[in-house]
Design a protein around this motif. Structure first.
Motif, short mmCIF file in Angstrom:
data_model
loop_
_atom_site.label_atom_id
_atom_site.label_comp_id
_atom_site.label_asym_id
_atom_site.label_seq_id
_atom_site.Cartn_x
_atom_site.Cartn_y
_atom_site.Cartn_z
N ALA A 54 31.62 -35.04 -32.94
CA ALA A 54 30.53 -34.64 -33.70
C ALA A 54 30.14 -34.63 -35.11
CB ALA A 54 30.62 -32.80 -33.42
N SER A 55 31.01 -34.74 -36.24
CA SER A 55 30.87 -35.58 -37.29
C SER A 55 31.68 -36.15 -37.78
CB SER A 55 31.07 -33.91 -38.51
OG SER A 55 32.61 -33.28 -38.40
N GLY A 56 31.11 -36.12 -39.31
CA GLY A 56 32.17 -37.61 -39.75
C GLY A 56 31.12 -38.84 -39.51
N LEU A 134 22.43 -38.84 -31.67
CA LEU A 134 23.19 -40.22 -32.87
C LEU A 134 22.63 -39.60 -34.11
CD1 LEU A 134 24.07 -41.76 -30.32
CD2 LEU A 134 25.39 -42.97 -31.82
N ASP A 136 20.62 -36.64 -37.53
CA ASP A 136 20.29 -36.27 -37.64
C ASP A 136 19.60 -35.63 -37.12
OD1 ASP A 136 18.15 -37.26 -39.57
OD2 ASP A 136 19.79 -37.58 -41.02
N GLU A 143 18.69 -42.92 -40.23
CA GLU A 143 20.07 -43.01 -41.01
C GLU A 143 21.24 -43.60 -39.79
OE1 GLU A 143 19.41 -39.71 -37.28
OE2 GLU A 143 18.28 -40.81 -39.19
N THR A 224 26.33 -44.68 -37.57
CA THR A 224 25.36 -43.20 -37.39
C THR A 224 26.60 -42.54 -38.30
OG1 THR A 224 24.87 -41.68 -35.72
CG2 THR A 224 26.44 -42.77 -35.06
N PRO A 225 25.41 -41.12 -38.92
CA PRO A 225 26.11 -40.28 -39.53
C PRO A 225 26.69 -38.55 -38.68
CG PRO A 225 24.18 -39.60 -40.05
CD PRO A 225 24.22 -40.95 -39.36
N LYS A 226 25.73 -38.71 -37.42
CA LYS A 226 26.65 -38.01 -36.79
C LYS A 226 26.69 -38.01 -35.20
CE LYS A 226 26.15 -32.76 -35.64
NZ LYS A 226 24.76 -31.77 -36.75
N LYS A 228 27.17 -36.72 -31.18
CA LYS A 228 27.79 -35.52 -29.94
C LYS A 228 27.33 -35.39 -29.23
CE LYS A 228 26.13 -30.73 -28.48
NZ LYS A 228 25.27 -29.15 -29.62
#
Length: 251
Positions: A54-56, A134, A136, A143, A224-226, A228
């Motif tokens: 979910a992060s990174g 995907l 933010d 992003e 992608t930065p994130k 979920k």
């Protein structure tokens, strides 16, 4: 923009810059590059994978094939845009085949301002939805970065802006999107039959897209930065896309 059903036989695209035809796997299979695998219908296990990621930053090639997937995005901007009407063979769960007519769109490089994918699956007679989001929550960041993006659209609504030299109703087989290792454009990268409707533009920007894709492929790169991934009981739709703000950066 929309594409309706057809019964003309064909084959769908395979991975790589030219997206050449290959045997299609049974319907309902989802592929991820670089050791990222989500196997439907094992959706509950997929939900656990999503929470762990979910992060990174995430950099992979993405393939979602063989069963329609609903999607929404605030904005998609890409260079060297091309589109063509093609027929795609799909395999039903009982093993029989049929064809659907789709509008295949391709970008050489692109940026996406948030992306949600929603796919339903039956498990033990009950309906579940795999929901993948995907990016933010900033409608002005664009992003997500992609290379060699290909969408096989069954239907979609949104706002389209094209610029540069725009050719409408060009021969689909003459559309150009990606280049090979020598720098030359790949011939017929969308694998279009001759004399099908096509579109060619230097760039295209789509805002507030709500649609259904038969195939969703980014075989080159997706950053992608994130991310979920969740599994929801019943039928769950992606949220309505927000209107984008500002202008996208250079892909």
């Amino acid at each position: 923009m929309s594409a309706g059903p057809s019964t003309e036989p064909s084959t769908g695209p395979g991975p790589g810059p030219g997206l050449r035809s290959r045997p299609r796997p049974p319907e309902g299979r989802t592929h991820w590059r670089r050791s990222l695998a989500v196997a439907l219908p094992a959706l509950l296990a997929a939900g656990g994978l999503g929470s762990a990621m979910a992060s990174g930053a995430l950099a992979v090639g993405l393939h979602i094939q063989d069963r329609p997937v609903d999607f929404t995005t605030s904005s998609l901007y890409g260079t060297q845009y091309g589109a063509a009407v093609v027929d795609q063979t799909v395999v039903r769960p009982d093993g029989t085949t049929t064809t659907v007519r789709v509008l295949r769109m391709g970008f050489a490089d692109g940026v996406i301002n948030g992306l949600c994918l929603s796919r339903r699956q039956q498990i033990a007679g009950a309906t579940y939805t795999l929901l993948l989001t995907l990016g933010d929550d900033d409608p002005g960041s664009w992003e997500i970065r992609t290379k060699n993006t290909v969408l096989d659209l069954r239907d979609a609504t949104g706002v389209l802006d094209m610029d540069g030299v725009v050719d409408l109703n060009t021969n689909g087989a003459d559309v150009k999107t990606v280049k090979d290792a020598t720098g030359a454009y790949v011939v017929n990268p969308l694998d279009s039959p001759q004399h099908r409707f096509g579109i060619q533009a230097r760039y295209a920007k789509f805002d507030r897209i709500v649609g259904t894709a038969q195939d969703f492929q980014i075989p080159g790169l997706l950053t992608t930065p994130k991310l979920k991934l969740s599994v929801r009981p019943g039928t769950v739709a992606c949220p309505a896309p927000a209107a984008p703000t500002g202008t996208p950066g250079t892909p």
